[in-house]
Design a protein around this motif. Sequence first.
Motif, PDB file in Angstrom:
ATOM      1  N   LYS A 162      -3.890  -8.379  -1.883  1.00 42.88           N
ATOM      2  CA  LYS A 162      -2.407  -8.053  -0.780  1.00 42.88           C
ATOM      3  C   LYS A 162      -3.174  -8.829   0.484  1.00 42.88           C
ATOM      4  O   LYS A 162      -4.322  -7.818   1.366  1.00 42.88           O
ATOM      5  CB  LYS A 162      -1.436  -7.899  -1.083  1.00 42.88           C
ATOM      6  CG  LYS A 162      -1.397  -6.717   0.013  1.00 42.88           C
ATOM      7  CD  LYS A 162       0.362  -6.211  -0.113  1.00 42.88           C
ATOM      8  CE  LYS A 162      -0.329  -4.811   0.915  1.00 42.88           C
ATOM      9  NZ  LYS A 162       1.195  -3.880   1.213  1.00 42.88           N
ATOM     10  N   GLU A 216      -2.633  -8.447   4.967  1.00 41.04           N
ATOM     11  CA  GLU A 216      -2.073  -7.841   5.648  1.00 41.04           C
ATOM     12  C   GLU A 216      -2.442  -8.870   7.292  1.00 41.04           C
ATOM     13  O   GLU A 216      -3.794  -9.354   7.045  1.00 41.04           O
ATOM     14  CB  GLU A 216      -2.195  -6.683   5.341  1.00 41.04           C
ATOM     15  CG  GLU A 216      -1.791  -5.551   4.510  1.00 41.04           C
ATOM     16  CD  GLU A 216      -1.582  -4.366   4.263  1.00 41.04           C
ATOM     17  OE1 GLU A 216      -2.445  -3.680   5.771  1.00 41.04           O
ATOM     18  OE2 GLU A 216      -1.468  -3.932   3.504  1.00 41.04           O
ATOM     19  N   PRO A 258      -1.845  -6.964  10.392  1.00 40.81           N
ATOM     20  CA  PRO A 258      -1.917  -6.067  10.796  1.00 40.81           C
ATOM     21  C   PRO A 258      -1.357  -6.664  12.437  1.00 40.81           C
ATOM     22  O   PRO A 258      -2.290  -7.319  13.115  1.00 40.81           O
ATOM     23  CB  PRO A 258      -2.688  -4.928  10.279  1.00 40.81           C
ATOM     24  CG  PRO A 258      -4.514  -5.811  10.519  1.00 40.81           C
ATOM     25  CD  PRO A 258      -3.347  -6.465   9.426  1.00 40.81           C
ATOM     26  N   ASN A 299      -0.908   1.132  11.461  1.00 41.05           N
ATOM     27  CA  ASN A 299      -1.535   1.663  10.631  1.00 41.05           C
ATOM     28  C   ASN A 299      -2.009   3.209  11.075  1.00 41.05           C
ATOM     29  O   ASN A 299      -2.748   4.036  10.277  1.00 41.05           O
ATOM     30  CB  ASN A 299      -2.348   0.533   9.620  1.00 41.05           C
ATOM     31  CG  ASN A 299      -1.388   0.117   8.980  1.00 41.05           C
ATOM     32  OD1 ASN A 299      -0.663   0.132   8.020  1.00 41.05           O
ATOM     33  ND2 ASN A 299      -2.396  -1.348   9.008  1.00 41.05           N
TER      34      ASN A 299
END
Length: 196
Positions: A5, A7, A9, A39
């Motif tokens: 996938k 992401e 961030p 994260n």
Amino acid sequence: MATVKIEKPEIVTIEYRQEESDEDYGSCLWARFNFDIENYDLTILSDRGEYGHGWIPTPNTESFLLLMSRLNDEYLLEKISDRTVVDCEATFTNVKEYISNVLDGEKPDFDLEDFENACYYASVNEVYTALEDVFKFTNANNDYADSQALYECVVTTFPYNVQKIVQVFTDFIQPKIRELLKNGKNISSSEPPKGD
């Protein structure tokens, strides 16, 4: 089957550039510190190497930037590197003490310079082997029995490049993070960044 996938961030990047007028010019010309706010990941790209570490996110108790603002240098060193370089001077100091204990007042029939030279090999195992070899030709050889104690004389430290990048972090990056926090820019995934 594996899942892949994309992401996107939220990352805060703080860049460091050394200037020619800096006293230690050339020790670290550039570094980019990337803080993944969601994260809790830190990645460092620099002319002194690439480093990184991730922490367990704790957004309810402490933002990632707040965590980064309070780290001390030793903690960060331990997170991004290992002690892989022999500290020759500290090792030689330990070896002299060890020899003194082994001889227990007996006068040595050897020159300590051979032991000092043995401390300047690159790896822990090379230093240990060189020290063992030197011991074979001394009057301390008969009393020398504890190879573990000799091995423990060898002191290691962090590579220079890692020490330098952590020094840049504590001297330049952390003050910038604290400035962001002081100005109300406590950037987190649940709090969008405020305008400059």
